[in-house]
Design an enzyme around this catalytic site. Structure first.
Site, PDB file in Angstrom:
ATOM      1  N   TYR A   1      10.973  26.724 -25.825  1.00  0.00           N
ATOM      2  CA  TYR A   1      10.982  27.607 -24.550  1.00  0.00           C
ATOM      3  C   TYR A   1       9.202  26.845 -24.279  1.00  0.00           C
ATOM      4  O   TYR A   1       9.053  26.744 -23.948  1.00  0.00           O
ATOM      5  CB  TYR A   1      10.657  29.019 -24.512  1.00  0.00           C
ATOM      6  CG  TYR A   1      11.978  29.469 -23.576  1.00  0.00           C
ATOM      7  CD1 TYR A   1      12.299  29.228 -21.866  1.00  0.00           C
ATOM      8  CD2 TYR A   1      13.715  30.168 -23.887  1.00  0.00           C
ATOM      9  CE1 TYR A   1      12.915  29.436 -21.779  1.00  0.00           C
ATOM     10  CE2 TYR A   1      14.250  30.185 -23.806  1.00  0.00           C
ATOM     11  CZ  TYR A   1      14.258  30.005 -22.367  1.00  0.00           C
ATOM     12  OH  TYR A   1      15.538  30.133 -22.028  1.00  0.00           O
TER      13      TYR A   1
ATOM     14  N   GLN B   1      13.695  31.069  -8.548  1.00  0.00           N
ATOM     15  CA  GLN B   1      14.005  31.582  -9.887  1.00  0.00           C
ATOM     16  C   GLN B   1      13.793  30.936 -10.589  1.00  0.00           C
ATOM     17  O   GLN B   1      13.522  31.181 -12.132  1.00  0.00           O
ATOM     18  CB  GLN B   1      15.625  31.301 -10.087  1.00  0.00           C
ATOM     19  CG  GLN B   1      16.572  31.749  -8.287  1.00  0.00           C
ATOM     20  CD  GLN B   1      17.786  30.895  -8.390  1.00  0.00           C
ATOM     21  OE1 GLN B   1      18.788  31.253  -8.882  1.00  0.00           O
ATOM     22  NE2 GLN B   1      17.755  30.508  -7.658  1.00  0.00           N
ATOM     23  N   ASN B   2      12.812  29.924 -10.412  1.00  0.00           N
ATOM     24  CA  ASN B   2      11.891  29.005 -12.015  1.00  0.00           C
ATOM     25  C   ASN B   2      11.029  29.919 -12.396  1.00  0.00           C
ATOM     26  O   ASN B   2      10.486  30.894 -11.466  1.00  0.00           O
ATOM     27  CB  ASN B   2      11.610  28.429 -10.745  1.00  0.00           C
ATOM     28  CG  ASN B   2      12.273  27.306  -9.861  1.00  0.00           C
ATOM     29  OD1 ASN B   2      13.131  27.252 -10.130  1.00  0.00           O
ATOM     30  ND2 ASN B   2      11.112  26.449  -9.092  1.00  0.00           N
TER      31      ASN B   2
ATOM     32  N   HIS C   1      13.001  35.528 -12.403  1.00  0.00           N
ATOM     33  CA  HIS C   1      13.449  34.774 -14.117  1.00  0.00           C
ATOM     34  C   HIS C   1      12.030  34.771 -15.028  1.00  0.00           C
ATOM     35  O   HIS C   1      12.238  34.565 -15.871  1.00  0.00           O
ATOM     36  CB  HIS C   1      13.795  33.704 -14.190  1.00  0.00           C
ATOM     37  CG  HIS C   1      15.493  33.762 -12.866  1.00  0.00           C
ATOM     38  ND1 HIS C   1      16.531  33.079 -13.234  1.00  0.00           N
ATOM     39  CD2 HIS C   1      16.070  34.894 -12.472  1.00  0.00           C
ATOM     40  CE1 HIS C   1      17.374  32.829 -12.596  1.00  0.00           C
ATOM     41  NE2 HIS C   1      17.734  34.377 -12.458  1.00  0.00           N
TER      42      HIS C   1
ATOM     43  N   CYS D   1       4.873  40.737 -26.539  1.00  0.00           N
ATOM     44  CA  CYS D   1       4.753  41.118 -27.448  1.00  0.00           C
ATOM     45  C   CYS D   1       6.156  41.542 -28.108  1.00  0.00           C
ATOM     46  O   CYS D   1       6.545  42.801 -26.947  1.00  0.00           O
ATOM     47  CB  CYS D   1       3.649  41.326 -28.181  1.00  0.00           C
ATOM     48  SG  CYS D   1       4.064  43.027 -29.947  1.00  0.00           S
TER      49      CYS D   1
ATOM     50  N   THR E   1      18.951  25.397  -5.254  1.00  0.00           N
ATOM     51  CA  THR E   1      19.656  25.419  -5.673  1.00  0.00           C
ATOM     52  C   THR E   1      20.969  25.621  -5.942  1.00  0.00           C
ATOM     53  O   THR E   1      21.716  25.605  -4.648  1.00  0.00           O
ATOM     54  CB  THR E   1      19.048  27.450  -5.592  1.00  0.00           C
ATOM     55  OG1 THR E   1      19.595  28.217  -6.685  1.00  0.00           O
ATOM     56  CG2 THR E   1      19.033  27.826  -4.137  1.00  0.00           C
TER      57      THR E   1
ATOM     58  N   ASN F   1      19.070  20.726   0.407  1.00  0.00           N
ATOM     59  CA  ASN F   1      19.194  20.382  -1.136  1.00  0.00           C
ATOM     60  C   ASN F   1      19.926  19.230  -0.256  1.00  0.00           C
ATOM     61  O   ASN F   1      20.358  18.739  -0.369  1.00  0.00           O
ATOM     62  CB  ASN F   1      20.755  21.220  -1.276  1.00  0.00           C
ATOM     63  CG  ASN F   1      20.810  21.223  -3.066  1.00  0.00           C
ATOM     64  OD1 ASN F   1      20.837  20.632  -3.742  1.00  0.00           O
ATOM     65  ND2 ASN F   1      20.783  22.203  -3.584  1.00  0.00           N
ATOM     66  N   PRO F   2      19.743  18.090  -1.706  1.00  0.00           N
ATOM     67  CA  PRO F   2      20.708  16.737  -1.294  1.00  0.00           C
ATOM     68  C   PRO F   2      22.324  17.175  -1.817  1.00  0.00           C
ATOM     69  O   PRO F   2      23.296  15.702  -0.887  1.00  0.00           O
ATOM     70  CB  PRO F   2      19.824  15.765  -2.617  1.00  0.00           C
ATOM     71  CG  PRO F   2      19.632  17.414  -3.298  1.00  0.00           C
ATOM     72  CD  PRO F   2      18.896  17.963  -3.010  1.00  0.00           C
TER      73      PRO F   2
HETATM   74  P1  OAD Z   1      20.633  24.579 -11.091  1.00  0.00           P
HETATM   75  O1  OAD Z   1      20.370  23.071 -11.453  1.00  0.00           O
HETATM   76  O2  OAD Z   1      21.833  25.005 -11.139  1.00  0.00           O
HETATM   77  O3  OAD Z   1      20.170  23.575  -9.161  1.00  0.00           O
HETATM   78  C1  OAD Z   1      19.501  23.037  -8.785  1.00  0.00           C
HETATM   79  C2  OAD Z   1      19.692  22.614  -7.285  1.00  0.00           C
HETATM   80  O4  OAD Z   1      19.131  21.263  -6.726  1.00  0.00           O
HETATM   81  C3  OAD Z   1      21.021  21.821  -7.354  1.00  0.00           C
HETATM   82  O5  OAD Z   1      22.238  22.215  -6.197  1.00  0.00           O
HETATM   83  C4  OAD Z   1      21.091  20.038  -6.717  1.00  0.00           C
HETATM   84  O6  OAD Z   1      21.722  19.428  -5.979  1.00  0.00           O
HETATM   85  C5  OAD Z   1      19.328  20.325  -6.237  1.00  0.00           C
HETATM   86  N1  OAD Z   1      18.200  19.307  -6.006  1.00  0.00           N
HETATM   87  C6  OAD Z   1      18.222  18.589  -7.155  1.00  0.00           C
HETATM   88  N2  OAD Z   1      17.089  17.728  -7.075  1.00  0.00           N
HETATM   89  C7  OAD Z   1      16.674  17.950  -5.689  1.00  0.00           C
HETATM   90  C8  OAD Z   1      15.541  17.836  -4.973  1.00  0.00           C
HETATM   91  N3  OAD Z   1      14.925  17.366  -5.150  1.00  0.00           N
HETATM   92  N4  OAD Z   1      15.165  18.775  -4.322  1.00  0.00           N
HETATM   93  C9  OAD Z   1      16.133  19.548  -3.176  1.00  0.00           C
HETATM   94  N5  OAD Z   1      16.625  20.306  -4.570  1.00  0.00           N
HETATM   95  C10 OAD Z   1      17.178  19.535  -5.434  1.00  0.00           C
HETATM   96  O7  OAD Z   1      19.339  25.231 -10.909  1.00  0.00           O
HETATM   97  P2  OAD Z   1      18.788  26.977 -10.540  1.00  0.00           P
HETATM   98  O8  OAD Z   1      19.639  26.851  -9.552  1.00  0.00           O
HETATM   99  O9  OAD Z   1      17.593  26.485  -9.882  1.00  0.00           O
HETATM  100  O10 OAD Z   1      18.121  30.736 -15.387  1.00  0.00           O
HETATM  101  O11 OAD Z   1      19.705  27.607 -11.492  1.00  0.00           O
HETATM  102  C11 OAD Z   1      19.534  28.898 -11.316  1.00  0.00           C
HETATM  103  C12 OAD Z   1      19.476  29.478 -12.454  1.00  0.00           C
HETATM  104  O12 OAD Z   1      20.331  28.474 -13.950  1.00  0.00           O
HETATM  105  C13 OAD Z   1      18.052  28.756 -13.454  1.00  0.00           C
HETATM  106  O13 OAD Z   1      16.938  29.562 -12.786  1.00  0.00           O
HETATM  107  C14 OAD Z   1      18.172  29.522 -14.852  1.00  0.00           C
HETATM  108  C15 OAD Z   1      19.923  28.454 -15.105  1.00  0.00           C
HETATM  109  O14 OAD Z   1      20.835  29.114 -15.850  1.00  0.00           O
HETATM  110  C16 OAD Z   1      17.933  30.670 -16.319  1.00  0.00           C
HETATM  111  O15 OAD Z   1      17.481  30.127 -17.629  1.00  0.00           O
HETATM  112  C17 OAD Z   1      18.245  32.391 -16.687  1.00  0.00           C
END
Ligand code: OAD
Length: 252
Positions: A69, A107-108, A125, A133, A194, A219-220
């Site tokens: 991290y 979620q970021n 998140h 701590c 997402t 989303n792309p």
């Molecule tokens: P993901 O990596 O699962 O998904 C990212 C999404 O963004 C995908 O659908 C891509 O197609 C899309 N993407 C990529 N480039 C992009 C762009 N330039 N503009 C728009 N979209 C784009 O990430 P999350 O959905 O955020 O949790 O994942 C959710 C959670 O899963 C995270 O918070 C994390 C992960 O495990 C924990 O660590 C607890």
């Protein structure tokens, strides 16, 4: 990006009083932060989340987990907000000035919405910029954490860990409640960058759909929610969000 859909979404966003914007890793991709589930380049294609991002891994091997991290933080520290974050902030300012609202639910953990000037961001998140701590629960900003050895420890002798949600942990209640309120009161719901597969966060998209308010996916790529939302705008958020604001007359 389909121009006809862009027009339709711009009309919805323009006339909405309250907008909820739900974001994931894709919104930060153009800032140089890896997403999780992209084949090859995604973090979970390179690393095992069960070894690094699960609460059991932290218990078993706090050194490796805190080192990882800290490395992730160094990537976030080098990153700056991109036009997608900036467009979301601009939309929030304009709606608030007009007596409406934009609630950002993310979620970021990278803090880039804050850095772009967005206010009252709901961080489902947590944030990698705060460390906690384990013994006393005291928070400190990452700049005040001593990383000369791993795992970092507090003066009270407790393990310092990022104030984020690991797999196997509950999401913070206040964030869950704030997010639900935002979804239940919005006139339009945007889901941006997402993959919509991690629950309970992804459940907010379903909640918005079940309310019958217009829902838009930016989303792309196709996601499990693509077929269920009202509109999809295919493209990068750093391109689509500014184009949407332009179409609403909110950007030159
Ligand atoms: P993901 O990596 O699962 O998904 C990212 C999404 O963004 C995908 O659908 C891509 O197609 C899309 N993407 C990529 N480039 C992009 C762009 N330039 N503009 C728009 N979209 C784009 O990430 P999350 O959905 O955020 O949790 O994942 C959710 C959670 O899963 C995270 O918070 C994390 C992960 O495990 C924990 O660590 C607890």
């Amino acid at each position: 990006m389909d121009e006809h859909t862009l027009d339709a979404v711009a009309e919805l966003v323009h006339s909405a009083r309250r907008v909820a914007v739900f974001t994931g890793a894709g919104v930060s991709a153009e800032s140089g932060i890896e997403t999780f589930r992209q084949p090859q380049t995604g973090l979970w294609a390179q690393f095992d989340p069960m070894e690094l991002a699960h609460v059991d891994a932290l218990r078993r091997d706090p050194e490796t987990v805190t080192r990882w991290y800290h490395w992730r933080f160094s990537k976030c520290a080098d990153a700056t907000p991109n036009p997608g974050h900036e467009a979301i902030t601009r939309l929030q300012r304009v709606k608030r000035e007009a007596g409406g609202d934009v609630q950002v639910i993310t979620q970021n953990i990278d803090g880039l919405h804050h850095q772009a000037g967005a206010e009252d961001v709901i961080e489902l998140h947590g944030s990698i910029l705060r460390w906690r701590c384990q013994k006393t629960g005291t928070m400190r900003s990452i700049g005040d954490v001593d990383f000369s050895s791993f795992p970092p420890m507090s003066e009270a002798g407790g393990l310092l860990r990022p104030d984020i949600v690991l797999f196997g942990e509950m999401l913070p209640n206040d964030a869950l409640e704030a997010a639900e309120r935002a979804v239940m009161s919005c006139d339009v719901f945007l889901t941006v960058g997402t993959s919509a597969v991690v629950y309970p966060a992804a459940g907010y998209i379903e909640l918005a759909i079940s309310r019958g308010v217009p829902t838009v996916e930016i989303n792309p790529d196709v996601t499990p929610m693509s077929g269920a939302v009202t509109h999809t705008l295919r493209g990068a958020s750093g391109v689509v969000m500014p184009a949407l604001l332009k179409q609403c007359g909110l950007l030159d």
